[in-house]
Design an enzyme around this catalytic site. Sequence first.
Site, PDB file in Angstrom:
ATOM      1  N   HIS A 134      -3.412   6.985   2.133  1.00  0.00           N
ATOM      2  CA  HIS A 134      -3.960   5.755   1.672  1.00  0.00           C
ATOM      3  C   HIS A 134      -5.188   5.307   2.426  1.00  0.00           C
ATOM      4  CE1 HIS A 134      -3.724   1.777   0.481  1.00  0.00           C
ATOM      5  NE2 HIS A 134      -3.720   1.219   1.659  1.00  0.00           N
ATOM      6  N   ASN A 174     -10.003  -0.849  -0.589  1.00  0.00           N
ATOM      7  CA  ASN A 174      -8.467  -0.426  -0.633  1.00  0.00           C
ATOM      8  C   ASN A 174      -7.831  -1.314  -1.710  1.00  0.00           C
ATOM      9  OD1 ASN A 174      -5.725  -0.758  -0.076  1.00  0.00           O
ATOM     10  ND2 ASN A 174      -5.950  -1.655   1.947  1.00  0.00           N
ATOM     11  N   CYS A 199       0.908  -1.353  -0.110  1.00  0.00           N
ATOM     12  CA  CYS A 199       0.246  -0.047   0.031  1.00  0.00           C
ATOM     13  C   CYS A 199       0.602   1.342  -0.095  1.00  0.00           C
ATOM     14  CB  CYS A 199      -0.944  -0.207   1.115  1.00  0.00           C
ATOM     15  SG  CYS A 199      -2.045  -1.265   1.144  1.00  0.00           S
TER      16      CYS A 199
HETATM   17  N1  ACO Z   1     -17.652  -9.153   8.843  1.00  0.00           N
HETATM   18  C1  ACO Z   1     -18.166  -9.393  10.182  1.00  0.00           C
HETATM   19  N2  ACO Z   1     -17.090  -9.730  11.370  1.00  0.00           N
HETATM   20  C2  ACO Z   1     -16.073  -9.847  10.903  1.00  0.00           C
HETATM   21  C3  ACO Z   1     -15.497  -9.349   9.699  1.00  0.00           C
HETATM   22  C4  ACO Z   1     -16.389  -9.309   8.658  1.00  0.00           C
HETATM   23  N3  ACO Z   1     -16.153  -8.998   7.248  1.00  0.00           N
HETATM   24  N4  ACO Z   1     -14.321  -9.518   9.563  1.00  0.00           N
HETATM   25  C5  ACO Z   1     -13.664  -9.888  10.983  1.00  0.00           C
HETATM   26  N5  ACO Z   1     -14.906 -10.009  11.454  1.00  0.00           N
HETATM   27  C6  ACO Z   1     -14.992 -10.480  13.058  1.00  0.00           C
HETATM   28  C7  ACO Z   1     -13.759 -10.982  13.616  1.00  0.00           C
HETATM   29  O1  ACO Z   1     -13.728 -12.291  13.403  1.00  0.00           O
HETATM   30  C8  ACO Z   1     -13.704 -10.721  14.831  1.00  0.00           C
HETATM   31  O2  ACO Z   1     -14.709 -11.493  15.782  1.00  0.00           O
HETATM   32  P1  ACO Z   1     -14.373 -12.084  17.161  1.00  0.00           P
HETATM   33  O3  ACO Z   1     -14.244 -10.827  17.962  1.00  0.00           O
HETATM   34  O4  ACO Z   1     -15.458 -12.841  17.297  1.00  0.00           O
HETATM   35  O5  ACO Z   1     -13.115 -12.807  16.953  1.00  0.00           O
HETATM   36  C9  ACO Z   1     -14.429  -9.268  15.208  1.00  0.00           C
HETATM   37  O6  ACO Z   1     -15.086  -8.978  13.742  1.00  0.00           O
HETATM   38  C10 ACO Z   1     -13.360  -8.044  15.398  1.00  0.00           C
HETATM   39  O7  ACO Z   1     -12.079  -8.599  14.378  1.00  0.00           O
HETATM   40  P2  ACO Z   1     -11.007  -7.459  14.161  1.00  0.00           P
HETATM   41  O8  ACO Z   1      -9.840  -8.017  13.234  1.00  0.00           O
HETATM   42  O9  ACO Z   1     -10.452  -6.999  15.612  1.00  0.00           O
HETATM   43  O10 ACO Z   1     -11.649  -6.278  13.563  1.00  0.00           O
HETATM   44  P3  ACO Z   1     -11.090  -4.895  13.335  1.00  0.00           P
HETATM   45  O11 ACO Z   1     -11.816  -3.671  14.119  1.00  0.00           O
HETATM   46  O12 ACO Z   1      -9.660  -4.736  13.539  1.00  0.00           O
HETATM   47  O13 ACO Z   1     -11.186  -4.586  11.814  1.00  0.00           O
HETATM   48  C11 ACO Z   1     -10.020  -4.639   9.680  1.00  0.00           C
HETATM   49  C12 ACO Z   1     -10.666  -5.576  10.664  1.00  0.00           C
HETATM   50  C13 ACO Z   1     -10.808  -3.811   8.876  1.00  0.00           C
HETATM   51  C14 ACO Z   1      -9.040  -5.546   8.971  1.00  0.00           C
HETATM   52  C15 ACO Z   1      -8.764  -3.651  10.515  1.00  0.00           C
HETATM   53  O14 ACO Z   1      -8.114  -4.289  11.389  1.00  0.00           O
HETATM   54  C16 ACO Z   1      -7.874  -2.795   9.616  1.00  0.00           C
HETATM   55  O15 ACO Z   1      -8.322  -2.028   8.822  1.00  0.00           O
HETATM   56  N6  ACO Z   1      -6.775  -3.303   9.409  1.00  0.00           N
HETATM   57  C17 ACO Z   1      -5.529  -2.622   9.080  1.00  0.00           C
HETATM   58  C18 ACO Z   1      -5.591  -2.641   7.533  1.00  0.00           C
HETATM   59  C19 ACO Z   1      -4.713  -2.184   6.743  1.00  0.00           C
HETATM   60  O16 ACO Z   1      -4.219  -0.883   7.214  1.00  0.00           O
HETATM   61  N7  ACO Z   1      -3.508  -2.809   6.135  1.00  0.00           N
HETATM   62  C20 ACO Z   1      -2.580  -2.277   5.426  1.00  0.00           C
HETATM   63  C21 ACO Z   1      -2.776  -2.062   3.930  1.00  0.00           C
HETATM   64  S1  ACO Z   1      -3.020  -3.417   3.079  1.00  0.00           S
HETATM   65  C22 ACO Z   1      -1.961  -3.929   2.075  1.00  0.00           C
HETATM   66  O17 ACO Z   1      -0.528  -3.588   2.268  1.00  0.00           O
HETATM   67  C23 ACO Z   1      -1.762  -4.790   0.898  1.00  0.00           C
END
Ligand code: ACO
Length: 328
Positions: A252, A282, A112
């Site tokens: 980003h 993204n 990214c």
């Molecule tokens: N729908 C419903 N529930 C979900 C989903 C979904 N799509 N995905 C995960 N959950 C659940 C999980 O299983 C978890 O359940 P649990 O509590 O029972 O275990 C709960 O939701 C919380 O999961 P988290 O992973 O803690 O959710 P979070 O609030 O962190 O959001 C996300 C996830 C959106 C991926 C976030 O962590 C994020 O944005 N991370 C950073 C992404 C990023 O910046 N990446 C770098 C760039 S990408 C690249 O370089 C290619």
Amino acid sequence: MRAAITAVGGYVPEKILTNKELENMVDTSDEWIQSRTGIKERRILEDGKATSDICVEAIKQILEKRKINVQEIDLIIVATVTPDHVFPATANIVSHKIGAINSWGFDMSAACSGFLYALDTGAKFIESGKHKKVIVCGADKMSAIVDYQDRNTCVIFGDGGGAVLLESSEDEDGIIDSILKSDGIGLDYLHQKAGGSLHPPTHETIDKRMHYVFQEGKTVFKFAVTNMAEVSREIMDRNNLTGDDIDFLCAHQANLRIIDATAKRMELDEHKVLINIKKYGNTTAGTIPLLFSDFESKFKKGDNIVLAAFGGGFTWGAIYLKWAYNSQ
Ligand code: ACO
């Protein structure tokens, strides 16, 4: 000599994949996706098309807008983690497709942060006087490496990208400063397990679904929030900029909450923070040039713009530039 962006282009495919449609594919909800990420829908490139096709569409817009001949292009850099092939470089394919017979080129892989890495690299070829016209693309066909059975990742990513033309600046406008960073600690938290030289494709790698993006979202989120905000603040401080001095933040588009945290650390008014994550998700290396393309009409010559990104690697960084033209 300073390098300036003198034209921009952006492309997303027509096909839309909505949160509602994803509800029928994995255990998720429109409410969860919008509240946790800010994404409502994303675009999906049709079968038979690849990252090079996104770049080509964006470059065509640049040639048209800037009224330049394709043969004037000296160099094409493509930032992507979804190249058309492992080799040759997508830049070579793009160059051939548009007929840029006087150019050379290469790909950059920084997930990214890829567009920032490529923009800073491209700028050096202008600043050194070696080249007059450099095209920098940031594009990804994330649907090629996303597992549509994995709700942790499939709701986040989309296809698309853009390109910019770099030329020498006739005044003080252009790319002024950059801070680029990386830390290999990120490998464990965000990667594609197979397809490279460590795990070449086999029946086993396919059966184990190892050719898709793996992300430990929560850990990546923590690193992203801290580092993108820090590096954005750092580039402001060393250029003596306050939130009032900055006209726009082009961050980003990975997660609305990460962008908000960065804007807060920079003490920016909400209207200065450009957002299009809702429409595209993204697009990895594509998000920043897509912001340029969507919001070009807002930019005025001399505007202070900060670009910021965080991604797989980990990689992250910020660039400070003064916009070099008024769009027609
Ligand atoms: N729908 C419903 N529930 C979900 C989903 C979904 N799509 N995905 C995960 N959950 C659940 C999980 O299983 C978890 O359940 P649990 O509590 O029972 O275990 C709960 O939701 C919380 O999961 P988290 O992973 O803690 O959710 P979070 O609030 O962190 O959001 C996300 C996830 C959106 C991926 C976030 O962590 C994020 O944005 N991370 C950073 C992404 C990023 O910046 N990446 C770098 C760039 S990408 C690249 O370089 C290619």
